[in-house]
Design an enzyme around this catalytic site. Structure first.
Site, PDB file in Angstrom:
ATOM      1  N   CYS A  87     -46.634 -28.864 -32.129  1.00 49.75           N
ATOM      2  CA  CYS A  87     -47.408 -29.967 -31.550  1.00 49.75           C
ATOM      3  C   CYS A  87     -47.090 -31.208 -32.385  1.00 49.75           C
ATOM      4  O   CYS A  87     -47.545 -31.319 -33.524  1.00 49.75           O
ATOM      5  CB  CYS A  87     -48.900 -29.641 -31.603  1.00 49.75           C
ATOM      6  SG  CYS A  87     -49.970 -30.952 -30.975  1.00 49.75           S
ATOM      7  N   ASN A  89     -47.750 -34.566 -31.963  1.00 54.89           N
ATOM      8  CA  ASN A  89     -48.860 -35.479 -32.277  1.00 54.89           C
ATOM      9  C   ASN A  89     -49.845 -34.786 -33.223  1.00 54.89           C
ATOM     10  O   ASN A  89     -50.387 -35.401 -34.142  1.00 54.89           O
ATOM     11  CB  ASN A  89     -49.580 -35.900 -30.993  1.00 54.89           C
ATOM     12  CG  ASN A  89     -48.748 -36.859 -30.158  1.00 54.89           C
ATOM     13  OD1 ASN A  89     -48.037 -37.693 -30.699  1.00 54.89           O
ATOM     14  ND2 ASN A  89     -48.821 -36.728 -28.852  1.00 54.89           N
ATOM     15  N   ASN A 191     -43.703 -27.568 -20.577  1.00 54.42           N
ATOM     16  CA  ASN A 191     -44.247 -28.938 -20.557  1.00 54.42           C
ATOM     17  C   ASN A 191     -43.261 -29.795 -19.765  1.00 54.42           C
ATOM     18  O   ASN A 191     -42.045 -29.725 -20.025  1.00 54.42           O
ATOM     19  CB  ASN A 191     -44.358 -29.469 -21.992  1.00 54.42           C
ATOM     20  CG  ASN A 191     -45.196 -28.558 -22.864  1.00 54.42           C
ATOM     21  OD1 ASN A 191     -46.419 -28.539 -22.781  1.00 54.42           O
ATOM     22  ND2 ASN A 191     -44.532 -27.763 -23.716  1.00 54.42           N
ATOM     23  N   ARG A 210     -48.146 -27.841 -20.682  1.00 54.99           N
ATOM     24  CA  ARG A 210     -48.498 -26.410 -20.597  1.00 54.99           C
ATOM     25  C   ARG A 210     -49.828 -26.188 -21.320  1.00 54.99           C
ATOM     26  O   ARG A 210     -50.006 -26.665 -22.428  1.00 54.99           O
ATOM     27  CB  ARG A 210     -47.394 -25.604 -21.272  1.00 54.99           C
ATOM     28  CG  ARG A 210     -47.629 -24.146 -21.369  1.00 54.99           C
ATOM     29  CD  ARG A 210     -46.480 -23.420 -22.038  1.00 54.99           C
ATOM     30  NE  ARG A 210     -46.325 -23.759 -23.453  1.00 54.99           N
ATOM     31  CZ  ARG A 210     -45.551 -23.059 -24.296  1.00 54.99           C
ATOM     32  NH1 ARG A 210     -44.842 -22.039 -23.864  1.00 54.99           N
ATOM     33  NH2 ARG A 210     -45.448 -23.437 -25.566  1.00 54.99           N
ATOM     34  N   CYS A 218     -47.625 -36.718 -25.632  1.00 48.08           N
ATOM     35  CA  CYS A 218     -47.184 -35.393 -26.100  1.00 48.08           C
ATOM     36  C   CYS A 218     -46.017 -35.645 -27.047  1.00 48.08           C
ATOM     37  O   CYS A 218     -44.959 -36.117 -26.598  1.00 48.08           O
ATOM     38  CB  CYS A 218     -46.754 -34.530 -24.924  1.00 48.08           C
ATOM     39  SG  CYS A 218     -46.061 -32.933 -25.397  1.00 48.08           S
TER      40      CYS A 218
HETATM   41  N1  LIG Z   1     -49.327 -32.260 -27.225  1.00 52.76           N
HETATM   42  C1  LIG Z   1     -48.468 -31.512 -28.093  1.00 52.76           C
HETATM   43  C2  LIG Z   1     -47.851 -30.288 -27.435  1.00 52.76           C
HETATM   44  C3  LIG Z   1     -48.859 -29.191 -27.435  1.00 52.76           C
HETATM   45  C4  LIG Z   1     -48.273 -27.879 -27.040  1.00 52.76           C
HETATM   46  C5  LIG Z   1     -47.765 -27.860 -25.608  1.00 52.76           C
HETATM   47  N2  LIG Z   1     -48.870 -28.096 -24.675  1.00 52.76           N
HETATM   48  C6  LIG Z   1     -47.172 -26.485 -25.359  1.00 52.76           C
HETATM   49  O1  LIG Z   1     -47.898 -25.624 -24.838  1.00 52.76           O
HETATM   50  O2  LIG Z   1     -46.000 -26.298 -25.733  1.00 52.76           O
HETATM   51  C7  LIG Z   1     -47.443 -32.372 -28.789  1.00 52.76           C
HETATM   52  O3  LIG Z   1     -47.866 -33.476 -29.216  1.00 52.76           O
HETATM   53  O4  LIG Z   1     -46.295 -31.947 -28.961  1.00 52.76           O
END
Ligand SMILES: N[C@@H](CCC[C@H](N)C(=O)O)C(=O)O
Length: 280
Positions: A87, A89, A191, A210, A218
């Site tokens: 993640c 961010n 994503n 996702r 993201c």
């Molecule tokens: N918002 C995040 C990504 C979070 C994980 C993503 N939803 C996944 O399931 O791979 C970021 O800032 O990268």
């Protein structure tokens, strides 16, 4: 922790991708999917796109073997309770918390993630830079939204992305539902980013994440978007300023790594109600 108080929490965000931070150095909290869903619910909980548990890597059973036991580990959960590898961010907000809480000195620090250790640098101006590791294109694929078909590149940023560059005006796309994707190519979900070149090094991006839905930003998605925009321009390396609904970040892609720089804000601190925590 005072027995009359529930677990401590901190609320923060990176370009309005928001998180509940749960300090839990020894892994004492039982972090069920139901608790994560309740914490992230914007009516019955605190509201967030995800949860960042702050735990020593040695206290987490599924920490990768290459993350030293004494490193602070970001145990990330999406709002639906699912675990994601990385993640971007979140790592920035996580690092900001470590420094503010006196758990790390300002400047360079390592953060453990399920994608491995990520070097982070906090800056005096509030910006935070993360070495996001390599961003690898592994296929081409398509999706469709609001009557438009999109071609994109599948990009591994530690987590899976489909980044679609087009001249379509992305403001009008309906991202209330998950864009369709190739389940063979993305067996664990994906994503999906929609990227609109703005001229020069600037691109606009929206994302359906996702395990969350549309978010205002993201971080790993901005890296995938930059890789896709560079590909579309016939380049393998370079930089992009990525404009997302929640703000602006800068991404640089090199041959073997990538960096993400952007703000990280802590909003509030407190304690969860002990009765709520027991029955969220
Ligand atoms: N918002 C995040 C990504 C979070 C994980 C993503 N939803 C996944 O399931 O791979 C970021 O800032 O990268």
């Amino acid at each position: 922790m005072d027995s009359s108080q529930g677990p401590e929490f901190v609320k923060g965000h990176g370009t309005q991708n928001d998180f509940v931070i749960l300090p839990d150095p020894d892994g004492a909290l039982i972090l069920t999917d139901e608790r994560v869903q309740a914490l992230c619910d914007r009516r019955r909980g605190l509201g967030a796109d995800g949860v960042l548990r702050v735990i020593r890597a040695g206290a987490l059973k599924d920490a990768p073997a290459d993350v030293p036991a004494d490193v602070w580990f970001m145990d990330y959960r999406n709002a639906d309770g699912s675990i994601a590898e990385m993640c971007g961010n979140g790592v920035r907000v996580f690092a900001r918390y470590l420094v503010e809480a006196g758990l790390a000195a300002p400047g360079e620090l390592p953060v453990g993630t399920r994608a491995g250790v990520r070097p982070v640098r906090t800056h005096d101006d509030g910006q935070v830079t993360v070495d996001m590791g390599p961003a690898k294109v592994f296929a081409e694929s398509t999706t469709s939204v609001s009557g438009h078909s999109f071609a994109g590149v599948a990009v591994d940023v530690g987590n899976p992305h489909l980044a679609c560059v087009s001249d379509v005006e992305i403001e009008g796309l309906d991202l209330t539902a998950a864009p369709p994707h190739d389940h063979h190519l993305f067996p664990n979900g994906v994503n999906v980013e929609f990227v609109q070149p703005l001229g020069g090094d600037h691109v606009r991006m929206r994302v359906h994440e996702r395990g969350v839905g549309e978010t205002r930003s993201c971080g790993t998605g901005t890296v995938a978007a930059t890789v896709a925009a560079l590909c579309a321009a016939g380049a393998d390396t370079g930089r992009r300023v990525v404009h997302i609904p929640g703000g602006t970040v800068e991404v640089a892609v090199a041959a073997t790594s990538s960096t993400l720089t952007g703000p990280a804000v802590l909003v509030a601190r407190g304690h969860l109600d002990p009765a709520w925590w027991q029955q969220p």
